[in-house]
Design a protein around this motif. Structure first.
Motif, PDB file in Angstrom:
ATOM      1  N   ALA A   5       0.819  -1.217   0.000  1.00  0.00           N
ATOM      2  CA  ALA A   5       0.000   0.000   0.000  1.00  0.00           C
ATOM      3  C   ALA A   5       0.845   1.256   0.000  1.00  0.00           C
ATOM      4  O   ALA A   5       0.362   2.331  -0.339  1.00  0.00           O
ATOM      5  N   SER A   6       2.128   1.124   0.394  1.00  0.00           N
ATOM      6  CA  SER A   6       2.987   2.305   0.447  1.00  0.00           C
ATOM      7  C   SER A   6       3.687   2.566  -0.878  1.00  0.00           C
ATOM      8  O   SER A   6       4.352   3.598  -1.030  1.00  0.00           O
ATOM      9  N   ALA A   7       3.557   1.646  -1.828  1.00  0.00           N
ATOM     10  CA  ALA A   7       4.239   1.814  -3.108  1.00  0.00           C
ATOM     11  C   ALA A   7       3.526   2.865  -3.944  1.00  0.00           C
ATOM     12  O   ALA A   7       2.331   2.768  -4.193  1.00  0.00           O
ATOM     13  N   GLY A   8       4.255   3.869  -4.337  1.00  0.00           N
ATOM     14  CA  GLY A   8       3.665   4.946  -5.122  1.00  0.00           C
ATOM     15  C   GLY A   8       4.521   6.189  -5.034  1.00  0.00           C
ATOM     16  O   GLY A   8       5.718   6.118  -4.752  1.00  0.00           O
ATOM     17  N   GLU A   9       3.915   7.344  -5.251  1.00  0.00           N
ATOM     18  CA  GLU A   9       4.670   8.597  -5.214  1.00  0.00           C
ATOM     19  C   GLU A   9       3.841   9.707  -4.576  1.00  0.00           C
ATOM     20  O   GLU A   9       2.609   9.647  -4.531  1.00  0.00           O
ATOM     21  N   PRO A  61      -0.851   5.923  -5.716  1.00  0.00           N
ATOM     22  CA  PRO A  61      -0.382   4.544  -5.600  1.00  0.00           C
ATOM     23  C   PRO A  61       0.046   3.989  -6.957  1.00  0.00           C
ATOM     24  O   PRO A  61      -0.315   4.521  -8.007  1.00  0.00           O
ATOM     25  N   GLU A  62       0.811   2.932  -6.895  1.00  0.00           N
ATOM     26  CA  GLU A  62       1.157   2.232  -8.132  1.00  0.00           C
ATOM     27  C   GLU A  62      -0.094   1.556  -8.672  1.00  0.00           C
ATOM     28  O   GLU A  62      -0.916   1.055  -7.909  1.00  0.00           O
ATOM     29  N   LYS A  63      -0.210   1.543  -9.971  1.00  0.00           N
ATOM     30  CA  LYS A  63      -1.354   0.858 -10.584  1.00  0.00           C
ATOM     31  C   LYS A  63      -1.019  -0.611 -10.797  1.00  0.00           C
ATOM     32  O   LYS A  63       0.063  -0.950 -11.270  1.00  0.00           O
ATOM     33  N   GLY A  64      -1.967  -1.469 -10.449  1.00  0.00           N
ATOM     34  CA  GLY A  64      -1.769  -2.894 -10.649  1.00  0.00           C
ATOM     35  C   GLY A  64      -2.486  -3.392 -11.887  1.00  0.00           C
ATOM     36  O   GLY A  64      -3.277  -2.671 -12.499  1.00  0.00           O
ATOM     37  N   ASP A  65      -2.188  -4.583 -12.278  1.00  0.00           N
ATOM     38  CA  ASP A  65      -2.845  -5.211 -13.420  1.00  0.00           C
ATOM     39  C   ASP A  65      -4.036  -6.033 -12.932  1.00  0.00           C
ATOM     40  O   ASP A  65      -3.988  -6.647 -11.861  1.00  0.00           O
ATOM     41  N   LYS A  66      -5.098  -6.026 -13.717  1.00  0.00           N
ATOM     42  CA  LYS A  66      -6.265  -6.836 -13.400  1.00  0.00           C
ATOM     43  C   LYS A  66      -6.392  -7.945 -14.430  1.00  0.00           C
ATOM     44  O   LYS A  66      -6.339  -7.682 -15.634  1.00  0.00           O
ATOM     45  N   GLN A  67      -6.533  -9.156 -13.961  1.00  0.00           N
ATOM     46  CA  GLN A  67      -6.642 -10.305 -14.856  1.00  0.00           C
ATOM     47  C   GLN A  67      -8.024 -10.921 -14.740  1.00  0.00           C
ATOM     48  O   GLN A  67      -8.556 -11.080 -13.642  1.00  0.00           O
ATOM     49  N   ILE A  68      -8.602 -11.229 -15.902  1.00  0.00           N
ATOM     50  CA  ILE A  68      -9.926 -11.846 -15.960  1.00  0.00           C
ATOM     51  C   ILE A  68      -9.845 -13.078 -16.859  1.00  0.00           C
ATOM     52  O   ILE A  68      -9.319 -13.004 -17.973  1.00  0.00           O
ATOM     53  N   ALA A  69     -10.346 -14.207 -16.356  1.00  0.00           N
ATOM     54  CA  ALA A  69     -10.311 -15.448 -17.128  1.00  0.00           C
ATOM     55  C   ALA A  69     -11.460 -15.471 -18.135  1.00  0.00           C
ATOM     56  O   ALA A  69     -12.629 -15.357 -17.753  1.00  0.00           O
ATOM     57  N   LYS A  70     -11.114 -15.570 -19.440  1.00  0.00           N
ATOM     58  CA  LYS A  70     -12.110 -15.633 -20.505  1.00  0.00           C
ATOM     59  C   LYS A  70     -11.655 -16.654 -21.551  1.00  0.00           C
ATOM     60  O   LYS A  70     -10.458 -16.834 -21.761  1.00  0.00           O
ATOM     61  N   PRO A  71     -12.606 -17.322 -22.197  1.00  0.00           N
ATOM     62  CA  PRO A  71     -12.228 -18.263 -23.268  1.00  0.00           C
ATOM     63  C   PRO A  71     -11.463 -17.540 -24.372  1.00  0.00           C
ATOM     64  O   PRO A  71     -11.787 -16.407 -24.740  1.00  0.00           O
ATOM     65  N   ALA A  72     -10.444 -18.211 -24.918  1.00  0.00           N
ATOM     66  CA  ALA A  72      -9.605 -17.586 -25.945  1.00  0.00           C
ATOM     67  C   ALA A  72     -10.258 -17.587 -27.316  1.00  0.00           C
ATOM     68  O   ALA A  72      -9.862 -16.833 -28.198  1.00  0.00           O
ATOM     69  N   ASP A  73     -11.265 -18.438 -27.537  1.00  0.00           N
ATOM     70  CA  ASP A  73     -11.859 -18.578 -28.872  1.00  0.00           C
ATOM     71  C   ASP A  73     -13.178 -17.831 -28.991  1.00  0.00           C
ATOM     72  O   ASP A  73     -14.087 -18.259 -29.704  1.00  0.00           O
ATOM     73  N   ALA A  74     -13.310 -16.714 -28.267  1.00  0.00           N
ATOM     74  CA  ALA A  74     -14.552 -15.935 -28.330  1.00  0.00           C
ATOM     75  C   ALA A  74     -14.221 -14.452 -28.258  1.00  0.00           C
ATOM     76  O   ALA A  74     -13.133 -14.058 -27.842  1.00  0.00           O
ATOM     77  N   ARG A  75     -15.172 -13.644 -28.708  1.00  0.00           N
ATOM     78  CA  ARG A  75     -15.003 -12.194 -28.639  1.00  0.00           C
ATOM     79  C   ARG A  75     -15.642 -11.690 -27.349  1.00  0.00           C
ATOM     80  O   ARG A  75     -16.745 -12.099 -26.986  1.00  0.00           O
ATOM     81  N   HIS A  76     -14.947 -10.800 -26.671  1.00  0.00           N
ATOM     82  CA  HIS A  76     -15.424 -10.304 -25.386  1.00  0.00           C
ATOM     83  C   HIS A  76     -15.494  -8.783 -25.396  1.00  0.00           C
ATOM     84  O   HIS A  76     -14.671  -8.112 -26.020  1.00  0.00           O
ATOM     85  N   ARG A  77     -16.477  -8.266 -24.710  1.00  0.00           N
ATOM     86  CA  ARG A  77     -16.639  -6.816 -24.594  1.00  0.00           C
ATOM     87  C   ARG A  77     -16.319  -6.398 -23.150  1.00  0.00           C
ATOM     88  O   ARG A  77     -16.874  -6.948 -22.204  1.00  0.00           O
ATOM     89  N   PHE A  78     -15.430  -5.432 -23.004  1.00  0.00           N
ATOM     90  CA  PHE A  78     -15.073  -4.919 -21.688  1.00  0.00           C
ATOM     91  C   PHE A  78     -15.517  -3.467 -21.587  1.00  0.00           C
ATOM     92  O   PHE A  78     -15.356  -2.690 -22.526  1.00  0.00           O
ATOM     93  N   LYS A  79     -16.059  -3.117 -20.438  1.00  0.00           N
ATOM     94  CA  LYS A  79     -16.546  -1.763 -20.213  1.00  0.00           C
ATOM     95  C   LYS A  79     -15.590  -1.027 -19.292  1.00  0.00           C
ATOM     96  O   LYS A  79     -15.290  -1.488 -18.189  1.00  0.00           O
ATOM     97  N   ARG A  80     -15.102   0.113 -19.758  1.00  0.00           N
ATOM     98  CA  ARG A  80     -14.185   0.916 -18.955  1.00  0.00           C
ATOM     99  C   ARG A  80     -14.981   1.722 -17.932  1.00  0.00           C
ATOM    100  O   ARG A  80     -15.896   2.454 -18.280  1.00  0.00           O
ATOM    101  N   ARG A  81     -14.618   1.558 -16.660  1.00  0.00           N
ATOM    102  CA  ARG A  81     -15.301   2.299 -15.612  1.00  0.00           C
ATOM    103  C   ARG A  81     -14.802   3.745 -15.586  1.00  0.00           C
ATOM    104  O   ARG A  81     -13.660   4.025 -15.894  1.00  0.00           O
ATOM    105  N   GLY A  82     -15.689   4.625 -15.190  1.00  0.00           N
ATOM    106  CA  GLY A  82     -15.291   6.025 -15.081  1.00  0.00           C
ATOM    107  C   GLY A  82     -16.353   6.812 -14.342  1.00  0.00           C
ATOM    108  O   GLY A  82     -17.501   6.400 -14.234  1.00  0.00           O
TER     109      GLY A  82
END
Length: 214
Positions: A5-9, A61-82
């Protein structure tokens, strides 16, 4: 593995910067920064996320990566939060709301036409990095330059003066010096609001200024 939690600037707020503009530039939601534990002291000091002051220190804080498990043989739609940043103004004429008046708001290459509501208010979403806008009425002969991110808290003399000027109780420059002109403006404001006429920026007067200055 838990993130540190202390990693950042530590980011020093510059002139004209706001929590919204910093969050947009760095790829955060403003609420993520405001609610971060390392910004608890700043949050307690300023209380309002829209009233950071030049020289305040904001932890990023430092930004982390988010990983989501999805089938590789399909098209997926992701919604950017804001969370949209909103520009909120109330237009008055001799203390009375300017109701249902047509206006034009311009920022960057975006032009918005609208009308004030029944209380003379304007409430429009704007990009978080917006620093200035132009507001005009009618045929454009009445126009105003709107600076965004430069309003100090009412607890500071400059923020007090800024609010008085914006509400039509002119006190001259916003130099942070509570002189005769500012005390006279405070008296006129207190008289208009039915407050005790002291000419001083007491707690009740500051609270009323904050309530009226949307």
């Amino acid at each position: 593995m838990a993130s540190d939690a202390s990693a950042g600037e530590q980011h020093v707020i510059g002139k004209g910067e706001s929590l919204a503009s910093i969050a947009k530039e760095r790829g955060f939601l403003w609420r993520t920064l405001w609610e971060h534990g390392n910004n608890a002291k700043l949050k307690a000091k300023r209380k309002n996320p829209n009233q950071l002051v030049e020289g305040d220190v904001l932890f990023l804080p430092e930004k982390g990566d988010k990983q989501i498990a999805k089938p590789a043989d399909a098209r997926h739609r992701f919604k950017r939060r804001g969370e949209p940043t909103r520009l909120k103004l109330q237009m008055l004429d001799s203390g009375e709301p300017r109701r249902n008046e047509a206006f034009t708001l311009v920022f960057g290459d975006k032009v918005i036409h609208g009308k004030t509501d029944g209380d003379g208010k304007i409430d429009q979403p704007i990009p978080g990095e917006t620093r200035a806008a132009a507001l005009s009425f009618g045929d454009g002969s009445e126009s105003y330059s709107v600076e965004i991110g430069l309003l100090d808290p009412s607890g500071l003399a400059s923020g007090l003066q800024h609010r008085l000027n914006n509400l039509g109780f002119h006190c001259g420059g916003e130099d942070g010096d509570i002189g005769e002109a500012t005390r006279d403006a405070l008296l006129r404001f207190q008289r208009a609001q039915g407050l005790a006429e002291s000419g001083e920026a007491d707690e009740e007067t500051r609270a009323r200024l904050d309530a009226l200055h949307v």
